[in-house]
Design a protein around this motif. Structure first.
Motif, PDB file in Angstrom:
ATOM      1  N   VAL A 234      -1.360 -17.129   6.148  1.00 29.86           N
ATOM      2  CA  VAL A 234      -0.893 -18.516   6.266  1.00 29.86           C
ATOM      3  C   VAL A 234      -1.553 -19.437   5.257  1.00 29.86           C
ATOM      4  CG1 VAL A 234      -0.471 -18.160   8.727  1.00 29.86           C
ATOM      5  CG2 VAL A 234      -2.633 -19.193   7.990  1.00 29.86           C
ATOM      6  N   ASP A 235      -2.475 -18.899   4.450  1.00 26.42           N
ATOM      7  CA  ASP A 235      -3.185 -19.685   3.441  1.00 26.42           C
ATOM      8  C   ASP A 235      -2.942 -19.084   2.063  1.00 26.42           C
ATOM      9  OD1 ASP A 235      -4.512 -21.487   5.279  1.00 26.42           O
ATOM     10  OD2 ASP A 235      -5.814 -19.818   5.823  1.00 26.42           O
ATOM     11  N   CYS A 236      -3.370 -19.826   1.063  1.00 25.27           N
ATOM     12  CA  CYS A 236      -3.265 -19.329  -0.307  1.00 25.27           C
ATOM     13  C   CYS A 236      -4.276 -20.080  -1.172  1.00 25.27           C
ATOM     14  CB  CYS A 236      -1.849 -19.534  -0.842  1.00 25.27           C
ATOM     15  SG  CYS A 236      -1.506 -18.654  -2.374  1.00 25.27           S
ATOM     16  N   PRO A 237      -5.089 -19.371  -1.950  1.00 27.16           N
ATOM     17  CA  PRO A 237      -5.118 -17.912  -2.061  1.00 27.16           C
ATOM     18  C   PRO A 237      -5.886 -17.262  -0.924  1.00 27.16           C
ATOM     19  CG  PRO A 237      -6.788 -18.853  -3.488  1.00 27.16           C
ATOM     20  CD  PRO A 237      -6.056 -20.022  -2.878  1.00 27.16           C
ATOM     21  N   VAL A 238      -5.542 -16.009  -0.640  1.00 28.18           N
ATOM     22  CA  VAL A 238      -6.318 -15.147   0.251  1.00 28.18           C
ATOM     23  C   VAL A 238      -6.754 -13.968  -0.610  1.00 28.18           C
ATOM     24  CG1 VAL A 238      -6.242 -13.672   2.295  1.00 28.18           C
ATOM     25  CG2 VAL A 238      -5.105 -15.892   2.327  1.00 28.18           C
ATOM     26  N   MET A 239      -7.973 -14.044  -1.114  1.00 31.24           N
ATOM     27  CA  MET A 239      -8.418 -13.079  -2.116  1.00 31.24           C
ATOM     28  C   MET A 239      -8.570 -11.672  -1.537  1.00 31.24           C
ATOM     29  SD  MET A 239      -8.342 -15.088  -4.604  1.00 31.24           S
ATOM     30  CE  MET A 239      -8.963 -14.030  -5.922  1.00 31.24           C
ATOM     31  N   GLU A 240      -8.688 -11.564  -0.212  1.00 28.25           N
ATOM     32  CA  GLU A 240      -8.777 -10.248   0.417  1.00 28.25           C
ATOM     33  C   GLU A 240      -7.532  -9.409   0.173  1.00 28.25           C
ATOM     34  OE1 GLU A 240     -11.655 -12.939   2.346  1.00 28.25           O
ATOM     35  OE2 GLU A 240      -9.521 -13.086   1.835  1.00 28.25           O
ATOM     36  N   LEU A 241      -6.415 -10.039  -0.200  1.00 29.57           N
ATOM     37  CA  LEU A 241      -5.199  -9.280  -0.476  1.00 29.57           C
ATOM     38  C   LEU A 241      -5.337  -8.396  -1.713  1.00 29.57           C
ATOM     39  CD1 LEU A 241      -2.490 -11.978   0.291  1.00 29.57           C
ATOM     40  CD2 LEU A 241      -2.969  -9.909   1.616  1.00 29.57           C
ATOM     41  N   TYR A 242      -6.346  -8.656  -2.547  1.00 29.66           N
ATOM     42  CA  TYR A 242      -6.574  -7.804  -3.708  1.00 29.66           C
ATOM     43  C   TYR A 242      -7.328  -6.526  -3.341  1.00 29.66           C
ATOM     44  CZ  TYR A 242      -4.771 -11.564  -6.562  1.00 29.66           C
ATOM     45  OH  TYR A 242      -3.941 -12.509  -7.118  1.00 29.66           O
ATOM     46  N   SER A 243      -7.743  -6.418  -2.067  1.00 28.95           N
ATOM     47  CA  SER A 243      -8.420  -5.214  -1.608  1.00 28.95           C
ATOM     48  C   SER A 243      -7.457  -4.031  -1.603  1.00 28.95           C
ATOM     49  CB  SER A 243      -8.962  -5.441  -0.194  1.00 28.95           C
ATOM     50  OG  SER A 243      -9.318  -4.220   0.405  1.00 28.95           O
ATOM     51  N   HIS A 244      -7.985  -2.848  -1.895  1.00 25.29           N
ATOM     52  CA  HIS A 244      -7.173  -1.624  -1.831  1.00 25.29           C
ATOM     53  C   HIS A 244      -6.677  -1.349  -0.415  1.00 25.29           C
ATOM     54  CE1 HIS A 244      -9.244   0.079  -5.704  1.00 25.29           C
ATOM     55  NE2 HIS A 244      -8.434  -0.930  -5.951  1.00 25.29           N
ATOM     56  N   SER A 245      -7.285  -2.003   0.579  1.00 24.02           N
ATOM     57  CA  SER A 245      -6.898  -1.772   1.971  1.00 24.02           C
ATOM     58  C   SER A 245      -5.475  -2.224   2.275  1.00 24.02           C
ATOM     59  CB  SER A 245      -7.872  -2.485   2.915  1.00 24.02           C
ATOM     60  OG  SER A 245      -9.187  -1.982   2.759  1.00 24.02           O
ATOM     61  N   ILE A 246      -4.908  -3.086   1.431  1.00 24.05           N
ATOM     62  CA  ILE A 246      -3.532  -3.510   1.721  1.00 24.05           C
ATOM     63  C   ILE A 246      -2.547  -2.350   1.575  1.00 24.05           C
ATOM     64  CG2 ILE A 246      -4.011  -5.863   0.970  1.00 24.05           C
ATOM     65  CD1 ILE A 246      -2.085  -5.336  -1.397  1.00 24.05           C
ATOM     66  N   ARG A 247      -2.979  -1.244   0.999  1.00 21.57           N
ATOM     67  CA  ARG A 247      -2.100  -0.089   0.820  1.00 21.57           C
ATOM     68  C   ARG A 247      -2.044   0.807   2.061  1.00 21.57           C
ATOM     69  NH1 ARG A 247      -5.099   1.343  -4.904  1.00 21.57           N
ATOM     70  NH2 ARG A 247      -4.480  -0.541  -6.040  1.00 21.57           N
ATOM     71  N   ASN A 248      -2.863   0.544   3.059  1.00 15.61           N
ATOM     72  CA  ASN A 248      -2.912   1.404   4.236  1.00 15.61           C
ATOM     73  C   ASN A 248      -1.546   1.454   4.934  1.00 15.61           C
ATOM     74  OD1 ASN A 248      -5.597   2.089   3.926  1.00 15.61           O
ATOM     75  ND2 ASN A 248      -6.336   0.407   5.201  1.00 15.61           N
ATOM     76  N   PRO A 249      -1.105   2.632   5.349  1.00 22.16           N
ATOM     77  CA  PRO A 249       0.253   2.768   5.912  1.00 22.16           C
ATOM     78  C   PRO A 249       0.434   2.106   7.273  1.00 22.16           C
ATOM     79  CG  PRO A 249      -0.945   4.845   6.062  1.00 22.16           C
ATOM     80  CD  PRO A 249      -1.777   3.939   5.212  1.00 22.16           C
ATOM     81  N   TRP A 250      -0.644   1.787   7.988  1.00 23.49           N
ATOM     82  CA  TRP A 250      -0.523   1.160   9.304  1.00 23.49           C
ATOM     83  C   TRP A 250      -0.509  -0.361   9.223  1.00 23.49           C
ATOM     84  CZ3 TRP A 250       0.732   3.680  13.699  1.00 23.49           C
ATOM     85  CH2 TRP A 250       0.709   5.071  13.630  1.00 23.49           C
ATOM     86  N   ASN A 251      -0.576  -0.904   8.015  1.00 19.55           N
ATOM     87  CA  ASN A 251      -0.514  -2.358   7.842  1.00 19.55           C
ATOM     88  C   ASN A 251       0.899  -2.886   8.085  1.00 19.55           C
ATOM     89  OD1 ASN A 251      -3.189  -2.570   7.035  1.00 19.55           O
ATOM     90  ND2 ASN A 251      -2.716  -2.504   4.848  1.00 19.55           N
ATOM     91  N   ARG A 252       0.966  -4.058   8.694  1.00 22.69           N
ATOM     92  CA  ARG A 252       2.189  -4.859   8.748  1.00 22.69           C
ATOM     93  C   ARG A 252       1.769  -6.267   8.325  1.00 22.69           C
ATOM     94  NH1 ARG A 252       3.237  -0.357   9.123  1.00 22.69           N
ATOM     95  NH2 ARG A 252       4.640   0.725  10.579  1.00 22.69           N
ATOM     96  N   ILE A 253       1.801  -6.525   7.023  1.00 20.91           N
ATOM     97  CA  ILE A 253       1.290  -7.767   6.447  1.00 20.91           C
ATOM     98  C   ILE A 253       2.461  -8.700   6.163  1.00 20.91           C
ATOM     99  CG2 ILE A 253      -0.018  -8.785   4.547  1.00 20.91           C
ATOM    100  CD1 ILE A 253      -1.345  -6.021   4.153  1.00 20.91           C
TER     101      ILE A 253
END
Length: 388
Positions: free
Chosen positions: A85-104
Motif C-alpha cells: 500500500v506504500d511506495c517505495p517498498v524496497m523489500e520488493l527487491y528481495s529475492h524472496s518475492i520469487r517464492n511460489p507461495w507468495n500472493r503479492i
C-alpha cells in the motif's frame, strides 16, 4: 478459514482484519513489531514459525512485504498474502518475492509491471479501497459540533515530507547538485509521468553515492541502486517541494486548514489544526471540508494512493494531482477533480468554492462509485479469490 496476520501498525491493518472477520474468517495476530521496531529477522522468523506450529492456518497476511515472513510461509507451504500500500517498498527487491507461495498484491500498475515478471504466478495488480462499513457508521453519528469543528474551505491532511527527505544531505554547488536540482524542477512541472529514474546515468549515480549516505540492499536482493536513488532520494525531494510550493500558493489565496506532523513553519499563512486521528477525525475533516487536496507522493508512479480512497470514502470533494490510472476508475469532473499545474489547481479551487451544488454533486458521485465498485471488502474478496 484460519488466518494469521503479521502486524507492524499500518493504518490499513485494522480495516482489513475487521473485513476478514466480517466475512467469517478467524484471524489471529502477531503484534510484537507494532511496539518494537528494532525487532530483527530472526525474531520475525521465530514469531511466525511458532505461531504456525501452535495453530495451523490456511494463510498468512501482512500489509507490505516482509521477506522473512515469505520465507517461513514457503517452508510451511502456506500462502503468504501481502498487499503493498506504500511506495517505495524496497523489500520488493528481495529475492524472496520469487517464492511460489507468495500472493503479492501491488496497488501501483507501474510497480506491478516492474516486479510481476519475477513471479508471474504470485504477483498481482490490485488498487486500494475504503472500508465503508466503518466510515458509514462513523459519519452517520457525526454531530453539528463535528461540522463546526472540522468545516473548512480547503483542507490538506498529510506529511509535508520535510522529515522524509534524505536528498537534503547533498550540499554544495557542485555540477551534481545543479544537475539533480534541474531534474527535480523539471519533474515538478510534469503530471502523470515519472521520468526520474531515466535521468540517472551511471556516473551521476556513482557520484551521488559518494556524497550522500546511501541505502544498503540486503545481500539476497536485486541491488537496483538507480531505483533507490530515484524513489528514496529524488522522488521524496520532488514530493517535499511540490507540497510546500502548492500549499504555500493555496494558503496565500484561500483559507487553508493544515493537519500534519511535519514542520509547518514554511507555510505561515496556513491554519495549523494539529493532527487528525486516522480512524475517528480524518473522515470528518474530509466530509466537512469544501475541498480536500491530495498530492500523490512521486514514488507512486501511476497508482491511486490511499488518500484518494479515504477522501472519496468519507463523501468528501477531492481535488488531486493527475495520476495516469485515475481514468481507469473515475471520470474527472464527474467523480472527482484533478489538476496538472499550479495555475490549474488555483483556478479549480476558486471555481468550486463558488459552485457549491456542482461541487457537492461530484462528491456524491465519487462516493457512490467508489462504494459500489471499489470498496475495501471487494478488494479483500479479490485477494481471497487468488488463494486457490
Amino acid at each position: 478459514m484460519e488466518v494469521l496476520f503479521y502486524r507492524y501498525n499500518s493504518i490499513c491493518e485494522p480495516d482489513i482484519i475487521a473485513i476478514l472477520r466480517r466475512l467469517g474468517h478467524a484471524v489471529s495476530e502477531i503484534t510484537e513489531e507494532m511496539t518494537n521496531k528494532s525487532i530483527g529477522a530472526k525474531a520475525q522468523m521465530d514469531l511466525v514459525a511458532q505461531a504456525l506450529k501452535k495453530k495451523p492456518c490456511q494463510a498468512v497476511f501482512s500489509i507490505n512485504f516482509f521477506p522473512i515472513v515469505s520465507e517461513v510461509c514457503n517452508i510451511f507451504h502456506i500462502p503468504y498474502v501481502c498487499w503493498v500500500v506504500d511506495c517505495p517498498v524496497m523489500e520488493l527487491y528481495s529475492h524472496s518475492i520469487r517464492n511460489p507461495w507468495n500472493r503479492i498484491f501491488l496497488f501501483d500498475y507501474a510497480m506491478y509491471e516492474e516486479f510481476h515478471p519475477q513471479n508471474p504466478q504470485g504477483i498481482f495488480y490490485l488498487p486500494l479501497g475504503a472500508d465503508y462499513g466503518r466510515l458509514d457508521s462513523l459519519l452517520a453519528d457525526a454531530t453539528e459540533a463535528d461540522r463546526e469543528k472540522y468545516s473548512a474551505d480547503v483542507s490538506f491532511v498529510g506529511s509535508l515530507y520535510t522529515e522524509k527527505c534524505p536528498y537534503n544531505r547533498l550540499k554544495g554547488d557542485s555540477y551534481l547538485k545543479g544537475y539533480l536540482d534541474g531534474v527535480i524542477e523539471a519533474q515538478l512541472k510534469i503530471y502523470g509521468y515519472n521520468f526520474l529514474e531515466d535521468c540517472i546515468t551511471d556516473s551521476i549515480l556513482e557520484e551521488f553515492k559518494k556524497q550522500v549516505p546511501f541505502y544498503q540492499f540486503p545481500e539476497r536482493a536485486e541491488h537496483n541502486d538507480r531505483a533507490a536513488m530515484a524513489h528514496l532520494y529524488l522522488g521524496n525531494k520532488v514530493t517535499e517541494q511540490e507540497r510546500l510550493r502548492l500549499l504555500g500558493r493555496v494558503s496565500e489565496e484561500f483559507s487553508l486548514d493544515l493537519y500534519t506532523a511535519s514542520d509547518f513553519s514554511p507555510l505561515p499563512h496556513a491554519h495549523y489544526r494539529g493532527l487528525a486521528k486516522t480512524t475517528t477525525e480524518m473522515p470528518k475533516v474530509f466530509l466537512f471540508s469544501k475541498i480536500n487536496l491530495n498530492f500523490t507522493s512521486k514514488p507512486i508512479r501511476s497508482g491511486l494512493p490511499l488518500r484518494i480512497w479515504d477522501i472519496l470514502g468519507a463523501g468528501g470533494f477531492l481535488l488531486t494531482n493527475f495520476q495516469s490510472e485515475i481514468p481507469e476508475y473515475f471520470e474527472v469532473g464527474k467523480d472527482l477533480e484533478a489538476f496538472a499545474s499550479e495555475e490549474e489547481l488555483v483556478e479549480k479551487i476558486r471555481y468550486y468554492l463558488a459552485h457549491n451544488e456542482e461541487r457537492e454533486e461530484i462528491a456524491r458521485n465519487g462516493y457512490q462509485k467508489a462504494k459500489e465498485q471499489y470498496s475495501l471488502e471487494t478488494r479483500v474478496r479479490q485477494m481471497l479469490g487468488c488463494l486457490c
